[in-house]
Write a protein that holds these residues in place. Structure first.
Motif, mmCIF file in Angstrom:
data_model
loop_
_atom_site.group_PDB
_atom_site.id
_atom_site.type_symbol
_atom_site.label_atom_id
_atom_site.label_comp_id
_atom_site.label_asym_id
_atom_site.label_seq_id
_atom_site.Cartn_x
_atom_site.Cartn_y
_atom_site.Cartn_z
ATOM 1 N N TYR A 30 0.839 -1.203 0.000
ATOM 2 C CA TYR A 30 0.000 0.000 0.000
ATOM 3 C C TYR A 30 0.874 1.253 0.000
ATOM 4 O O TYR A 30 0.602 2.220 -0.732
ATOM 5 N N PHE A 40 -5.083 1.798 -9.045
ATOM 6 C CA PHE A 40 -5.579 0.424 -9.014
ATOM 7 C C PHE A 40 -4.918 -0.363 -7.887
ATOM 8 O O PHE A 40 -5.577 -1.121 -7.170
ATOM 9 N N SER A 41 -3.616 -0.175 -7.719
ATOM 10 C CA SER A 41 -2.916 -0.866 -6.633
ATOM 11 C C SER A 41 -3.411 -0.388 -5.271
ATOM 12 O O SER A 41 -3.547 -1.184 -4.333
ATOM 13 N N ARG A 43 -6.446 0.654 -4.533
ATOM 14 C CA ARG A 43 -7.765 0.049 -4.277
ATOM 15 C C ARG A 43 -7.648 -1.441 -3.998
ATOM 16 O O ARG A 43 -8.373 -1.983 -3.161
ATOM 17 N N THR A 44 -6.717 -2.099 -4.674
ATOM 18 C CA THR A 44 -6.514 -3.528 -4.407
ATOM 19 C C THR A 44 -6.031 -3.744 -2.978
ATOM 20 O O THR A 44 -6.509 -4.642 -2.274
ATOM 21 N N CYS A 45 -5.099 -2.904 -2.537
ATOM 22 C CA CYS A 45 -4.594 -3.022 -1.163
ATOM 23 C C CYS A 45 -5.681 -2.703 -0.149
ATOM 24 O O CYS A 45 -5.777 -3.363 0.896
ATOM 25 N N ALA A 47 -8.812 -3.215 -0.533
ATOM 26 C CA ALA A 47 -9.700 -4.387 -0.487
ATOM 27 C C ALA A 47 -9.079 -5.486 0.377
ATOM 28 O O ALA A 47 -9.772 -6.122 1.183
ATOM 29 N N LEU A 183 -2.317 -11.061 -5.422
ATOM 30 C CA LEU A 183 -2.077 -9.809 -6.139
ATOM 31 C C LEU A 183 -1.733 -10.065 -7.603
ATOM 32 O O LEU A 183 -2.175 -9.326 -8.499
ATOM 33 N N THR A 186 -4.804 -10.997 -9.593
ATOM 34 C CA THR A 186 -5.595 -9.773 -9.791
ATOM 35 C C THR A 186 -4.980 -8.910 -10.883
ATOM 36 O O THR A 186 -5.692 -8.370 -11.739
ATOM 37 N N ASN A 192 -2.956 -4.908 -15.211
ATOM 38 C CA ASN A 192 -2.356 -3.704 -14.638
ATOM 39 C C ASN A 192 -0.856 -3.930 -14.460
ATOM 40 O O ASN A 192 -0.434 -4.752 -13.626
ATOM 41 N N LEU A 195 0.746 -3.299 -10.834
ATOM 42 C CA LEU A 195 0.537 -4.362 -9.862
ATOM 43 C C LEU A 195 1.298 -5.626 -10.257
ATOM 44 O O LEU A 195 1.725 -6.398 -9.397
ATOM 45 N N SER A 199 3.896 -7.505 -7.744
ATOM 46 C CA SER A 199 3.759 -8.933 -7.469
ATOM 47 C C SER A 199 5.056 -9.675 -7.777
ATOM 48 O O SER A 199 5.486 -10.557 -7.016
#
Length: 463
Positions: A30, A40-41, A43-45, A47, A183, A186, A192, A195, A199
């Protein structure tokens, strides 16, 4: 399937590491997303942080159920259980606050299209407090069940610190690989690139951490041998067999991920074949890691045992590898390859460091960057041969004073190499230009680390 819990204690062991070790990894990703401003990263974190907050529920109930299941057992101290529960409940409360803040941020983004600074600060602050509390609660939880930490050091064959470090560090490759895999999948689905890079970096880092995890585990074996409580060498060998496979699986995943990061630097695009090869290695390694963790958990956690432990220590191939490598005919070739690998590593490190310090300013850093895979190849040679040599004479290695700094600086030196493949500013350094100050500090750390690693290895027979 060992990932399906069979008791409250089993469920607690499976879920409790994610709100602690997993939270540290997610917060790190994050912070990286915030630094690179990758929405995008972020929001993924968020989540994943919201999911981590939700894990407070099964962690609470499984912890309460575990405490009830072991109540009255003389092996477990009621006072230590009570202290662990008290700190754990406070940690879970702050975890819920962090998860709720992350979930609110996601909702805020869906309604307004942007993330707030206040929400970010609440997530980071509550996450940091949770990490501190989880560290205390985790230490108390480990001390409840790992009685080898309290044995008389004078009567132990190796230092109990090896066992302690193994208890801590082995969670990182296991939990880290799981989160990196989530990750990565995703990133592949969303296509993306930011991300994807994150990863791949995580795969490389946890591939590196596989080496100290295996080494500390091999050392911890000597603290567990002949310990009261019915821990057999057969149970340890069952765990060692799978741990060695997991080590090589982590290495394969990390090396593949690194080469794709290195390749991306020149082409500015990813190869689908390499990405899916990395995914394949990661999924297979995840299966091995799950089995490794299950076998390791059964060694010292009688409350989760369903089937009896193995009793025949010779039924596994780890002791047979020990005997084979102990033969001089087999040991010397591996040792030769090991020394050759260190020569490749140090030669690569020296070339990179000299350019960063300004000795070869006529060469752009992009040219030096091309030789980095040689160093990675040398590290891979050393991990493979080093682990085989360690198996041949574990007791001598882990009790040598120079082996400790060797294993401490090895992951530092290997992870530092990632900076040279990730830094955009450094890669753009042209002929005649100075490298940035940050790169010089990292280069100094890299040089010191590998000097200590090589000296620590060479002095083993003499100190």
């Amino acid at each position: 399937m060992h990932l399906i819990p069979e008791s409250w204690a089993h469920l607690h062991m499976l879920v409790s590491v994610f709100p602690s070790v997993g939270l540290l990894i997610i917060l790190g990703v994050y912070a990286s997303a915030l630094a690179t401003n990758n929405e995008f990263s972020k929001r993924t974190c968020l989540a994943l942080l919201a999911i981590a907050g939700a894990l407070a529920i099964p962690t609470y109930f499984s912890g309460t159920g575990s405490a009830a299941a072991v109540a009255g057992n003389p092996r477990f101290s009621p006072a230590m259980i009570s202290a662990h529960q008290t700190i754990g409940y406070v940690a879970l409360l702050t975890l819920v606050v962090m998860g709720a803040a992350a979930a609110y941020e996601l909702w805020q983004y869906r309604t307004t299209g942007y993330l707030t600074r206040l929400g970010r600060n609440i997530v980071l602050a509550s996450g940091g407090v949770t990490l501190l509390l989880m560290a205390v609660a985790g230490e108390q939880g480990w001390e409840i069940n790992h009685t080898e930490l309290f044995l008389d050091p004078a009567k132990q064959m190796t230092s109990q610190y090896w066992s302690h470090v193994h208890i801590i560090v082995h969670h990182f490759p296991a939990v880290g690989l799981t989160l990196a895999l989530a990750l990565f999948i995703t990133a592949l689905v969303a296509n993306n690139n930011g991300l994807k890079r994150v990863s791949l970096v995580l795969f490389a880092i946890f591939g590196i951490l596989g080496a100290p995890t295996y080494v500390t585990g091999a050392a911890a074996m000597w603290a567990l041998k002949d310990m009261p409580g019915g821990i057999s060498q057969a149970a340890i060998n069952a765990h060692r067999d799978m741990a060695l496979i997991s080590l090589f699986g982590l290495a394969a995943t990390g090396i593949t991920a690194y080469f794709e990061l290195w390749r991306y630097r020149y082409l500015q695009r990813f190869s689908n074949k390499m990405l899916y090869l990395t995914l394949t290695f990661a999924v297979i390694t995840f299966g091995f890691m799950a089995e490794t963790g299950h076998r390791g958990g059964q060694i010292n956690h009688p409350e989760i045992r369903v089937d009896p432990l193995p009793v025949d220590a010779n039924a596994f191939w780890s002791p047979h590898i020990e005997n084979l490598i102990n033969n001089v005919i087999w040991f010397v070739p591996w040792q030769t390859v090991h020394f050759f690998g260190y020569s490749i590593v140090f030669g690569t490190v020296l070339a990179v460091v000299l350019r960063i310090f300004g000795f070869w300013k006529s060469v752009p850093f992009s040219a030096v960057h091309r030789i980095l895979p040689l160093g990675v190849f040398g590290v891979a040679m050393n991990v493979f041969t080093g682990m085989l040599m360690l198996m041949a004479d574990t007791f001598r290695y882990v009790n040598e004073i120079t082996f400790v700094p060797k294993m401490f600086f090895l992951p530092i030196g290997a992870i530092a190499v990632l900076y040279f493949s990730l830094s955009d500013r450094l890669f753009r350094v042209k002929a005649g230009e100075d490298a940035p100050a940050t790169a010089k500090w990292v280069a100094a750390l890299l040089l010191v680390s590998w000097v200590v690693v090589i000296m620590g290895g060479r002095l083993l027979p003499y100190v």
